[in-house]
Design an enzyme around this catalytic site. Structure first.
Site, PDB file in Angstrom:
ATOM      1  N   TYR A  41       1.332  -0.934  -0.593  1.00 19.66           N
ATOM      2  CA  TYR A  41      -0.136  -0.164  -0.069  1.00 19.66           C
ATOM      3  C   TYR A  41       0.236   1.169  -0.259  1.00 19.66           C
ATOM      4  O   TYR A  41       0.894   2.462  -0.516  1.00 19.66           O
ATOM      5  CB  TYR A  41      -0.813   0.383   1.093  1.00 19.66           C
ATOM      6  CG  TYR A  41      -2.043  -0.873   1.106  1.00 19.66           C
ATOM      7  CD1 TYR A  41      -2.216  -2.097   1.120  1.00 19.66           C
ATOM      8  CD2 TYR A  41      -2.997   0.264   1.365  1.00 19.66           C
ATOM      9  CE1 TYR A  41      -3.504  -3.066   1.251  1.00 19.66           C
ATOM     10  CE2 TYR A  41      -4.248  -1.012   0.890  1.00 19.66           C
ATOM     11  CZ  TYR A  41      -4.461  -2.094   1.195  1.00 19.66           C
ATOM     12  OH  TYR A  41      -5.730  -2.943   1.170  1.00 19.66           O
TER      13      TYR A  41
ATOM     14  N   LYS B 252       3.156 -15.687   3.017  1.00 18.46           N
ATOM     15  CA  LYS B 252       3.585 -16.073   1.780  1.00 18.46           C
ATOM     16  C   LYS B 252       5.148 -16.504   1.578  1.00 18.46           C
ATOM     17  O   LYS B 252       5.749 -16.583   0.980  1.00 18.46           O
ATOM     18  CB  LYS B 252       3.252 -15.662   0.565  1.00 18.46           C
ATOM     19  CG  LYS B 252       3.055 -16.011  -0.691  1.00 18.46           C
ATOM     20  CD  LYS B 252       2.070 -17.213  -0.837  1.00 18.46           C
ATOM     21  CE  LYS B 252       2.020 -17.985  -2.276  1.00 18.46           C
ATOM     22  NZ  LYS B 252       1.384 -18.932  -2.221  1.00 18.46           N
TER      23      LYS B 252
ATOM     24  N   ASP C  83      -2.374 -18.848   1.094  1.00 19.23           N
ATOM     25  CA  ASP C  83      -3.514 -18.850  -0.124  1.00 19.23           C
ATOM     26  C   ASP C  83      -4.117 -20.408   0.541  1.00 19.23           C
ATOM     27  O   ASP C  83      -5.567 -20.195   0.377  1.00 19.23           O
ATOM     28  CB  ASP C  83      -2.529 -20.011  -0.968  1.00 19.23           C
ATOM     29  CG  ASP C  83      -1.904 -20.080  -1.088  1.00 19.23           C
ATOM     30  OD1 ASP C  83      -1.221 -20.592   0.175  1.00 19.23           O
ATOM     31  OD2 ASP C  83      -1.093 -21.247  -1.768  1.00 19.23           O
TER      32      ASP C  83
ATOM     33  N   ASP D  84      -6.678  -7.023   4.241  1.00 14.73           N
ATOM     34  CA  ASP D  84      -7.719  -6.534   3.779  1.00 14.73           C
ATOM     35  C   ASP D  84      -8.555  -7.567   2.827  1.00 14.73           C
ATOM     36  O   ASP D  84      -9.581  -7.926   3.260  1.00 14.73           O
ATOM     37  CB  ASP D  84      -6.720  -5.524   2.838  1.00 14.73           C
ATOM     38  CG  ASP D  84      -8.378  -5.354   2.161  1.00 14.73           C
ATOM     39  OD1 ASP D  84      -9.322  -4.635   2.784  1.00 14.73           O
ATOM     40  OD2 ASP D  84      -8.442  -4.787   0.998  1.00 14.73           O
TER      41      ASP D  84
ATOM     42  N   ASP E 165     -12.666  -9.863   4.917  1.00 16.40           N
ATOM     43  CA  ASP E 165     -13.280  -9.047   3.674  1.00 16.40           C
ATOM     44  C   ASP E 165     -14.137 -10.525   3.365  1.00 16.40           C
ATOM     45  O   ASP E 165     -15.257 -10.787   3.851  1.00 16.40           O
ATOM     46  CB  ASP E 165     -13.334  -8.879   2.389  1.00 16.40           C
ATOM     47  CG  ASP E 165     -13.514  -7.450   2.599  1.00 16.40           C
ATOM     48  OD1 ASP E 165     -13.631  -6.289   3.589  1.00 16.40           O
ATOM     49  OD2 ASP E 165     -14.100  -6.647   1.389  1.00 16.40           O
TER      50      ASP E 165
HETATM   51  C1  IPM Z   1     -10.231  -1.077   3.863  1.00 15.45           C
HETATM   52  C2  IPM Z   1     -10.454  -0.935   2.294  1.00 15.45           C
HETATM   53  C3  IPM Z   1      -9.345  -0.032   1.817  1.00 15.45           C
HETATM   54  C4  IPM Z   1      -8.005  -0.835   2.322  1.00 15.45           C
HETATM   55  C5  IPM Z   1      -9.449   1.061   0.967  1.00 15.45           C
HETATM   56  C6  IPM Z   1     -10.019   1.773   0.778  1.00 15.45           C
HETATM   57  C7  IPM Z   1      -8.142   1.922   0.452  1.00 15.45           C
HETATM   58  O1  IPM Z   1     -10.533  -1.166   1.836  1.00 15.45           O
HETATM   59  O2  IPM Z   1     -10.525  -0.355   4.347  1.00 15.45           O
HETATM   60  O3  IPM Z   1     -10.477  -2.491   4.017  1.00 15.45           O
HETATM   61  O4  IPM Z   1      -7.581  -1.386   1.367  1.00 15.45           O
HETATM   62  O5  IPM Z   1      -7.040  -0.799   2.913  1.00 15.45           O
HETATM   63 MN    MN Z   2     -11.343  -3.574   2.381  1.00 14.38          MN
END
Ligand code: IPM
Ligand code: MN
Ligand code: NAD
Length: 357
Positions: free
Chosen positions: A142, A187, A219, A243, A247
């Site tokens: 990032y 990884k 993975d 990240d 999710d």
């Molecule tokens: C999160 C989001 C952010 C990230 C983006 C919007 C920069 O996906 O907070 O999880 O990748 O950190």
């Molecule tokens: Mn995110």
């Protein structure tokens, strides 16, 4: 107890869920005369690009630096997503995380029994799912150097020992307060940065002999999260892996709209945001699930203001609201954002038994 909270609603459903979280915090203060919260609102992301041409205006950053805590909604959306755009909403969020030095991103994931049936997984796998992701937040791909030419692009992924050590220490310290198990995800079979992570985390582990450490490749971890999610306690990993995996973990809980986060540095101030994005597909319709933002407000009370009782009170109220089936459409319900928020506020202060226990 007085506190100043910087509120950055951002884009899409950001303002809708942030409003819900602020309402809950106001209700907490109303119900307990001892707290005085003042809220200062500032633009970030696309809204800030539209208002002043940059995603993190100096005034917004200054307000965040001088606040006791920052509550953020979400940034981004199709209006600002042209791949050739010079300035993007997400840059504002990344710059804010870096400027505040909030390197440790806590993302707790629990599965409420009532919601287990919504998961694509078999119910029995979801019993006792209770994990805490520690996502490194201010390093890695990032923040590495970026290059782009007509037919080539690169994102450098770089980590120093010091960056790994501080987030690893935090992971072990938090595991001590839980089930004393840390899973480090990397990884290391391919990436040099991962090999540095692996040896550094293993060294930090020696400072915490009462905590068990295991290493897992990312993975296979993506698969294991779905096949044996209850096996995990604290999971520590680098920025990008964290990240993606969180999710994925949100699918266990039932919706991305449920998961909160706390981003912490070395001081008490912190940045609190739901893990979801601006959800352009449902923005402006009152459909957004506010619980991730409301639970982020609870984390704010716990980690920045040391109001553990008030934090638990909100979490208890959220659990009861889910139990009663007051749910937004992402969870199969037909309540809107305002109705879910009102239901949470209604139940504040009813959880004394659990808190005392
Ligand atoms: C999160 C989001 C952010 C990230 C983006 C919007 C920069 O996906 O907070 O999880 O990748 O950190
Ligand atoms: Mn995110
Ligand atoms: P998203 O998280 O915005 O949405 C993914 C899916 O989940 C959508 O179908 C959405 O409707 C649903 N969803 C998300 N939050 C919800 C909620 N609270 N209630 C109900 N449903 C919800 O991810 P995306 O669509 O990939 O990204 C959209 C934009 O958001 C992008 O510009 C991205 O960069 C940005 N984003 C910002 C943040 C942040 O500010 N922290 C986080 C993630 C994504």
């Amino acid at each position: 107890m007085k506190a100043t909270i910087a509120v950055l609603p951002g884009d899409g459903i950001g303002p809708e869920v942030t409003r819900a979280a602020v309402e809950v915090l106001r209700a907490v203060a109303r119900k307990d005369g001892g707290y005085q919260f003042s809220f200062v609102e500032h633009p970030i992301g696309g809204a800030a690009i539209d208002a002043c041409g940059e995603p993190l205006p100096a005034q917004t950053l200054a307000a965040c630096r001088s606040a006791d805590a920052v509550l953020l909604g979400a940034v981004g959306g199709p209006k600002w997503s042209d791949p050739d755009a010079k300035v993007r909403p997400e840059q504002g969020l990344l710059a804010l995380r870096a400027a505040l030095g909030v390197y440790a991103n806590l993302r707790p994931v629990r599965v409420h029994p009532r919601l287990a049936s919504l998961s694509p997984l078999k119910n029995d796998k979801l019993h006792h799912v209770d994990m805490l992701f520690l996502r490194e937040l201010t390093g890695g791909a990032y923040f590495g150097a970026k290059t782009r030419s007509a037919d080539d692009a690169s994102d450098e992924c770089r980590y120093s020992v010091a960056e790994i050590e501080r987030v690893a220490r935090r992971a072990f310290a938090l595991a001590r307060l839980r089930r004393k198990h840390v899973t480090h995800v990397d990884k290391a079979n391919v990436l040099e940065t991962s090999r540095l992570w692996r040896s550094t985390v293993a060294r930090v582990a020696q400072e915490f002999p009462d905590v068990t450490l295991e290493h897992q490749l990312v993975d296979s971890m993506a698969m294991l999260l779905l096949t044996r999610p209850s096996a995990y306690d604290v999971i520590v990993t680098e920025n990008l892996f964290g990240d993606i995996l969180t999710d994925e973990a949100a699918a266990l809980a039932g919706s991305l709209g449920l998961l909160p986060s706390a981003s912490l540095g070395d001081g008490k101030a912190g940045l609190y945001e739901p893990i979801h994005g601006s959800a352009p597909d449902i923005a402006g319709q009152g459909l957004a699930n506010p619980l991730g933002a409301i639970l982020s407000a609870a984390l704010l009370l716990r980690h920045s203001l040391e109001l553990e009782y008030a934090a638990t009170d909100i979490e208890y109220a959220v659990d009861r609201v889910i139990e009663r089936g007051v749910l937004t459409p992402d969870l199969g319900g037909d309540a809107n954002t305002a109705e879910v928020t009102a239901a949470v506020i209604d139940l504040l202060g009813t959880g004394e038994c659990r808190v005392a226990a």
